[in-house]
Write a protein that holds these residues in place. Structure first.
Motif, mmCIF file in Angstrom:
data_model
loop_
_atom_site.group_PDB
_atom_site.id
_atom_site.type_symbol
_atom_site.label_atom_id
_atom_site.label_comp_id
_atom_site.label_asym_id
_atom_site.label_seq_id
_atom_site.Cartn_x
_atom_site.Cartn_y
_atom_site.Cartn_z
ATOM 1 N N VAL A 10 11.199 -2.067 10.020
ATOM 2 C CA VAL A 10 11.123 -3.333 9.207
ATOM 3 C C VAL A 10 12.050 -4.279 9.826
ATOM 4 O O VAL A 10 13.889 -3.578 9.238
ATOM 5 N N SER A 11 11.928 -5.746 9.998
ATOM 6 C CA SER A 11 13.076 -6.679 9.756
ATOM 7 C C SER A 11 13.475 -7.163 8.682
ATOM 8 O O SER A 11 14.681 -7.262 8.651
ATOM 9 N N GLY A 12 12.347 -7.593 8.150
ATOM 10 C CA GLY A 12 12.893 -7.889 6.608
ATOM 11 C C GLY A 12 11.892 -8.934 6.665
ATOM 12 O O GLY A 12 11.950 -9.429 5.153
ATOM 13 N N GLY A 13 11.092 -9.477 7.993
ATOM 14 C CA GLY A 13 10.959 -10.680 7.318
ATOM 15 C C GLY A 13 9.333 -10.154 6.540
ATOM 16 O O GLY A 13 9.144 -9.298 6.426
ATOM 17 N N LYS A 14 8.177 -10.941 6.438
ATOM 18 C CA LYS A 14 6.737 -10.899 6.133
ATOM 19 C C LYS A 14 5.878 -10.300 6.736
ATOM 20 O O LYS A 14 5.477 -9.496 6.385
ATOM 21 N N ASP A 15 5.884 -10.341 8.378
ATOM 22 C CA ASP A 15 4.937 -8.998 9.273
ATOM 23 C C ASP A 15 5.156 -7.283 8.340
ATOM 24 O O ASP A 15 4.466 -7.469 8.449
ATOM 25 N N SER A 16 6.639 -7.450 8.408
ATOM 26 C CA SER A 16 6.864 -6.621 8.412
ATOM 27 C C SER A 16 7.069 -5.430 7.347
ATOM 28 O O SER A 16 6.593 -4.025 6.578
ATOM 29 N N VAL A 17 7.195 -6.459 6.660
ATOM 30 C CA VAL A 17 7.122 -6.569 4.593
ATOM 31 C C VAL A 17 5.487 -5.215 4.371
ATOM 32 O O VAL A 17 5.447 -4.802 4.251
ATOM 33 N N ALA A 18 4.785 -6.803 5.088
ATOM 34 C CA ALA A 18 3.368 -6.284 4.737
ATOM 35 C C ALA A 18 2.531 -5.205 4.941
ATOM 36 O O ALA A 18 1.960 -4.908 4.580
ATOM 37 N N VAL A 53 -2.431 -6.163 14.350
ATOM 38 C CA VAL A 53 -3.055 -6.469 15.439
ATOM 39 C C VAL A 53 -4.327 -7.983 15.335
ATOM 40 O O VAL A 53 -4.640 -8.738 16.075
ATOM 41 N N LEU A 54 -5.193 -7.881 14.606
ATOM 42 C CA LEU A 54 -6.655 -8.642 14.392
ATOM 43 C C LEU A 54 -6.111 -9.687 12.744
ATOM 44 O O LEU A 54 -7.217 -10.312 13.099
ATOM 45 N N ALA A 55 -4.972 -9.972 12.587
ATOM 46 C CA ALA A 55 -4.867 -10.910 11.835
ATOM 47 C C ALA A 55 -4.108 -11.428 12.024
ATOM 48 O O ALA A 55 -3.102 -11.615 12.425
ATOM 49 N N ALA A 56 -4.244 -12.242 11.555
ATOM 50 C CA ALA A 56 -3.977 -14.296 11.742
ATOM 51 C C ALA A 56 -2.464 -14.092 11.454
ATOM 52 O O ALA A 56 -2.495 -13.478 10.012
ATOM 53 N N GLU A 57 -1.770 -14.968 11.108
ATOM 54 C CA GLU A 57 -0.204 -15.049 10.507
ATOM 55 C C GLU A 57 -0.397 -15.564 9.406
ATOM 56 O O GLU A 57 0.332 -14.813 8.451
ATOM 57 N N GLY A 58 -1.103 -16.892 9.393
ATOM 58 C CA GLY A 58 -1.886 -16.850 7.567
ATOM 59 C C GLY A 58 -2.056 -16.207 6.908
ATOM 60 O O GLY A 58 -1.674 -15.878 5.959
ATOM 61 N N GLU A 59 -2.911 -15.414 7.373
ATOM 62 C CA GLU A 59 -3.004 -14.140 6.103
ATOM 63 C C GLU A 59 -2.066 -13.357 5.905
ATOM 64 O O GLU A 59 -2.265 -13.002 5.267
ATOM 65 N N VAL A 60 -1.260 -13.008 6.853
ATOM 66 C CA VAL A 60 -0.359 -12.003 6.020
ATOM 67 C C VAL A 60 0.271 -12.540 5.366
ATOM 68 O O VAL A 60 1.445 -12.505 4.450
ATOM 69 N N ALA A 61 1.132 -13.868 5.700
ATOM 70 C CA ALA A 61 1.492 -14.610 4.713
ATOM 71 C C ALA A 61 0.972 -15.096 3.856
ATOM 72 O O ALA A 61 1.997 -15.136 2.358
ATOM 73 N N ARG A 62 0.082 -15.248 3.345
ATOM 74 C CA ARG A 62 -1.114 -15.568 2.161
ATOM 75 C C ARG A 62 -0.642 -14.029 1.416
ATOM 76 O O ARG A 62 -0.767 -14.079 -0.058
ATOM 77 N N ALA A 63 -0.654 -12.852 2.279
ATOM 78 C CA ALA A 63 -0.895 -12.298 1.372
ATOM 79 C C ALA A 63 -0.007 -11.852 0.786
ATOM 80 O O ALA A 63 0.102 -10.843 -0.053
ATOM 81 N N VAL A 64 1.845 -11.562 1.306
ATOM 82 C CA VAL A 64 2.932 -11.571 1.372
ATOM 83 C C VAL A 64 2.910 -12.188 -0.562
ATOM 84 O O VAL A 64 3.288 -12.197 -0.905
ATOM 85 N N ARG A 65 2.580 -13.537 -0.297
ATOM 86 C CA ARG A 65 2.602 -14.261 -1.095
ATOM 87 C C ARG A 65 1.548 -14.274 -2.587
ATOM 88 O O ARG A 65 2.410 -13.868 -3.380
ATOM 89 N N ALA A 66 0.462 -13.865 -2.321
ATOM 90 C CA ALA A 66 0.268 -13.630 -3.149
ATOM 91 C C ALA A 66 0.333 -11.909 -4.203
ATOM 92 O O ALA A 66 0.001 -11.767 -5.541
ATOM 93 N N ALA A 67 1.212 -11.029 -3.276
ATOM 94 C CA ALA A 67 2.148 -10.022 -4.324
ATOM 95 C C ALA A 67 2.939 -9.887 -4.441
ATOM 96 O O ALA A 67 3.391 -9.476 -4.454
#
Length: 236
Positions: free
Chosen positions: A12-20, A156-170
């Motif tokens: 976990v770096s703390g960024g959106k990807d590792s938190v998601a 690895v099959l998720a686009a960065e935008g999808e990850v970012a939207r999931a983090v914002r939604a949650a």
């Protein structure tokens, strides 16, 4: 990527990807039907000699019953002050990777999960092509024989935008990097290239995924239902 009885260390770096990734795996445990354990580890490079406050992540992971460790290190000082690297990313990544693998072993984990997504894979492919003149990319699943660990990248099959939207939604908290060269690296140049291509062709990312899956690169061949299972490196 995950089998019954696995103990997975999430970097976990703390960024959106590792938190998601961490919260996604925690939620996955509730209905997947496969018993596995999670632990989360953050390696604080202490850029500028300062500790980063990860208390928001500690509270989040506690709510999901995820054991969490923050390990302070001198990686930032070594890379930026001692070595004075002009292009510090490679050395920093190597040192952090080694520290994470060591932590995983000490915590009794047999797998390490990283938050790399599809955009990361495409960027890596083009960085290898443009800068080194070769075809290459990281593998979704990698067996590390010297460490007896399996490295997995579940996003690895998720686009960065999808990850970012999931983090914002949650409403998930993220911790901004203090890296002195954040936003001014070769990776950022590759990001800009991929975004530009995706604006010109909305199907660009999916076309690249298809190309990676047909490329013969290690681990990228798709697993097809009814056609048997792809064998991961090391038999994992």
């Amino acid at each position: 990527m995950i089998r019954p009885g696995d103990r997975v260390c999430v970097g976990v770096s703390g960024g959106k990807d590792s938190v998601a990734l961490t919260i996604g795996l925690a939620r996955l445990r509730r209905y997947l039907g496969i018993p596995f354990e999670l632990v989360a580890v953050t390696l604080d490079p202490q850029f500028g000699g300062q500790d980063i406050d990860y208390s928001a992540l500690a509270a989040l992971f506690a709510a999901y019953d995820i054991p969490y460790e923050v390990r302070r290190s001198g990686i930032g000082r070594v890379v930026m002050d001692v070595r004075k690297e002009q292009n510090p990313c490679a050395l920093c990544a190597k040192l952090r990777r080694g520290a994470l693998h060591t932590a995983a072993g000490e915590l009794g984990c047999n797998k390490v999960a990283l938050g790399h997504h599809l955009d990361d894979a495409i960027e890596t492919f083009y960085m290898n092509l443009f800068r080194e003149g070769r075809l290459g990319c990281f593998s979704p699943v990698t067996w590390l024989s010297r460490r007896e660990l399996t490295l997995i990248r579940p996003l690895v099959l998720a686009a960065e935008g999808e990850v970012a939207r999931a983090v914002r939604a949650a409403g998930l908290p993220v911790v901004k990097s203090r890296c002195p060269v954040d936003g001014a690296t070769a990776r950022e140049e590759a990001k800009g290239f991929v975004r530009g291509m995706a604006r010109a062709d909305p199907a660009f990312r999916q076309k690249m995924l298809g190309a990676l899956q047909q490329s013969g690169l290690d681990g990228w061949a798709p697993v097809l239902a009814g056609r048997g299972r792809q064998r991961a490196p090391g038999g994992q």
